[in-house]
Design a protein around this motif. Structure first.
Motif, short mmCIF file in Angstrom:
data_model
loop_
_atom_site.label_atom_id
_atom_site.label_comp_id
_atom_site.label_asym_id
_atom_site.label_seq_id
_atom_site.Cartn_x
_atom_site.Cartn_y
_atom_site.Cartn_z
N PRO A 91 7.03 74.46 -16.13
CA PRO A 91 6.73 73.25 -15.34
C PRO A 91 7.43 73.26 -13.98
CG PRO A 91 7.17 72.66 -17.62
CD PRO A 91 7.53 74.11 -17.49
N LEU A 92 8.59 73.85 -13.89
CA LEU A 92 9.30 73.93 -12.62
C LEU A 92 8.69 74.97 -11.69
CD1 LEU A 92 12.99 73.75 -13.92
CD2 LEU A 92 11.66 71.91 -12.86
N LEU A 93 8.06 75.97 -12.29
CA LEU A 93 7.44 77.04 -11.51
C LEU A 93 6.06 76.67 -10.99
CD1 LEU A 93 8.43 79.93 -13.94
CD2 LEU A 93 9.27 79.71 -11.60
N ASP A 94 5.43 75.72 -11.65
CA ASP A 94 4.05 75.35 -11.31
C ASP A 94 4.07 74.34 -10.17
OD1 ASP A 94 1.40 74.83 -11.16
OD2 ASP A 94 1.22 73.91 -13.15
N ASP A 95 3.72 74.80 -8.97
CA ASP A 95 3.70 73.90 -7.82
C ASP A 95 2.28 73.59 -7.37
OD1 ASP A 95 2.97 76.29 -6.78
OD2 ASP A 95 4.46 76.35 -5.18
N GLY A 96 1.30 73.91 -8.24
CA GLY A 96 -0.08 73.61 -7.92
C GLY A 96 -0.79 74.66 -7.10
N THR A 97 -0.10 75.76 -6.76
CA THR A 97 -0.72 76.79 -5.92
C THR A 97 -1.38 77.89 -6.74
OG1 THR A 97 1.36 78.02 -5.80
CG2 THR A 97 0.93 76.38 -4.08
N ASP A 98 -1.13 77.91 -8.07
CA ASP A 98 -1.73 78.92 -8.94
C ASP A 98 -1.34 80.33 -8.50
OD1 ASP A 98 -3.23 79.27 -11.29
OD2 ASP A 98 -4.95 79.98 -10.15
N GLU A 99 -0.10 80.49 -8.07
CA GLU A 99 0.40 81.79 -7.63
C GLU A 99 1.14 82.50 -8.77
OE1 GLU A 99 2.79 81.29 -4.17
OE2 GLU A 99 1.08 81.11 -2.83
N PRO A 100 1.21 83.83 -8.71
CA PRO A 100 1.99 84.57 -9.70
C PRO A 100 3.48 84.31 -9.53
CG PRO A 100 1.23 86.04 -7.97
CD PRO A 100 0.57 84.72 -7.73
N VAL A 101 4.24 84.67 -10.57
CA VAL A 101 5.69 84.48 -10.58
C VAL A 101 6.36 85.84 -10.67
CG1 VAL A 101 7.64 83.49 -11.83
CG2 VAL A 101 5.47 82.22 -11.69
N LEU A 102 7.31 86.07 -9.77
CA LEU A 102 8.12 87.28 -9.85
C LEU A 102 9.38 86.94 -10.64
CD1 LEU A 102 8.77 90.06 -7.37
CD2 LEU A 102 10.76 88.93 -8.37
N ILE A 103 9.69 87.74 -11.63
CA ILE A 103 10.85 87.52 -12.50
C ILE A 103 11.86 88.63 -12.26
CG2 ILE A 103 11.62 87.28 -14.89
CD1 ILE A 103 8.66 86.50 -15.53
N HIS A 104 13.13 88.25 -12.11
CA HIS A 104 14.18 89.22 -11.80
C HIS A 104 15.40 88.90 -12.66
CE1 HIS A 104 16.82 91.86 -9.55
NE2 HIS A 104 15.92 92.08 -8.61
N ASN A 105 15.86 89.85 -13.45
CA ASN A 105 17.08 89.64 -14.22
C ASN A 105 18.27 89.56 -13.28
OD1 ASN A 105 15.40 89.95 -16.38
ND2 ASN A 105 16.47 91.70 -17.28
N ALA A 106 19.20 88.65 -13.57
CA ALA A 106 20.37 88.49 -12.71
C ALA A 106 21.34 89.65 -12.83
CB ALA A 106 21.08 87.18 -13.05
N ASP A 107 21.20 90.47 -13.86
CA ASP A 107 22.13 91.60 -14.03
C ASP A 107 21.54 92.93 -13.57
OD1 ASP A 107 20.29 91.98 -16.04
OD2 ASP A 107 21.72 91.85 -17.69
N ILE A 108 20.49 92.89 -12.77
CA ILE A 108 19.89 94.11 -12.23
C ILE A 108 20.19 94.21 -10.74
CG2 ILE A 108 17.74 95.34 -11.77
CD1 ILE A 108 18.59 95.38 -14.71
N LEU A 109 20.93 95.24 -10.38
CA LEU A 109 21.23 95.52 -8.97
C LEU A 109 20.26 96.59 -8.50
CD1 LEU A 109 23.12 95.30 -6.46
CD2 LEU A 109 24.44 97.17 -7.47
#
Length: 246
Positions: A91-109
């Motif tokens: 729900p926080l990611l959905d801003d009505g633009t229907d765009e994809p989401v990029l996911i990044h682990n915080a422990d990956i440098l």
């Protein structure tokens, strides 16, 4: 979305008093490194999931004015793993633009070009694109032999010693996941449907399990075209390696 909720047990003693996402590498907390990497690639709207010492992450973001980004926090009273965490944050990611989401682990440098991965996702009209590479590990995604779509997943610890050779003889390419992926709205819908089949639809589950069982999705690999840095700083030994490279 940045996954930052984990306990970080392999980074003790630091994580006895701090969240793993704030472990410093080269004098700068990993969370800041990931935020700045995404921001400098043009991504300024982010969601960060938290659990372990969540207040420290919230305070760190507030003290730094969210590094100039629009950041929401998805707090998890119970750890939900990657699949459950993404679903809770949707729900926080959905801003009505229907765009994809990029996911990044915080422990990956890593310093690969985000834009290049975006183009790979869009050019292939993929449902999901995974950062992968030929790296020694025990668990692999299988791609091929027909096209470049995800065909399966294997944990070689549970297989015969010659399993890798046989898989490669059949035309499969074994690639290790790098902790960064791009997910389409269609895949997010499928994620919700998958959760509905579990004993606890709102409980913890791994997104890798979801990927393994959703062969209807077009899941493609992305490997950077130029040399790049990649470190999983999730344990003390690999954290030390990352420090040395910086």
């Amino acid at each position: 979305m940045i996954f930052a909720a984990g306990l970080g047990t392999r980074l003790r003693p630091f994580t006895l008093e701090h969240p793993k996402a704030l472990v410093p590498v080269g004098g700068k907390p990993m969370l800041r490194r990931v935020i700045e990497k995404l921001r400098d690639s043009g991504i300024t709207r982010m969601v960060i999931n938290t659990h372990h010492f969540a207040d420290q992450i919230a305070d760190y973001l507030a003290d730094n004015d969210n590094f100039g980004c629009d950041i929401d926090i998805s707090f998890e009273p119970e750890l939900l793993d990657t699949g459950g965490g993404l679903l809770k944050a949707r729900p926080l990611l959905d801003d009505g633009t229907d765009e994809p989401v990029l996911i990044h682990n915080a422990d990956i440098l890593t310093d690969f070009p985000i834009k290049e991965m975006e183009h790979c996702f869009l050019d292939n009209e993929a449902d999901v694109t995974l950062l992968v590479d030929r790296r020694d590990t025990s668990r692999y995604f299988l791609f091929g032999p027909i096209g470049c779509a995800l065909s399966g997943h294997v944990n070689l610890k549970n297989e015969a010693p010659d399993a890798r050779q046989k898989l490669e003889e059949y035309g499969f390419t074994l690639l290790a996941f790098g902790g960064v992926h791009i997910v389409s709205p269609k895949a997010l819908d499928a994620l919700a449907e998958y959760a509905g089949t579990l004993d606890r639809p709102d409980g913890p589950f791994s997104i890798v399990d979801f990927y393994k069982q959703n062969t209807d999705l077009y899941i493609t690999p992305y490997t950077p075209t130029a040399p790049y840095r990649w470190h999983d700083i999730g344990k003390l030994s690999t954290l030390a390696e990352a420090e040395n490279t910086l």
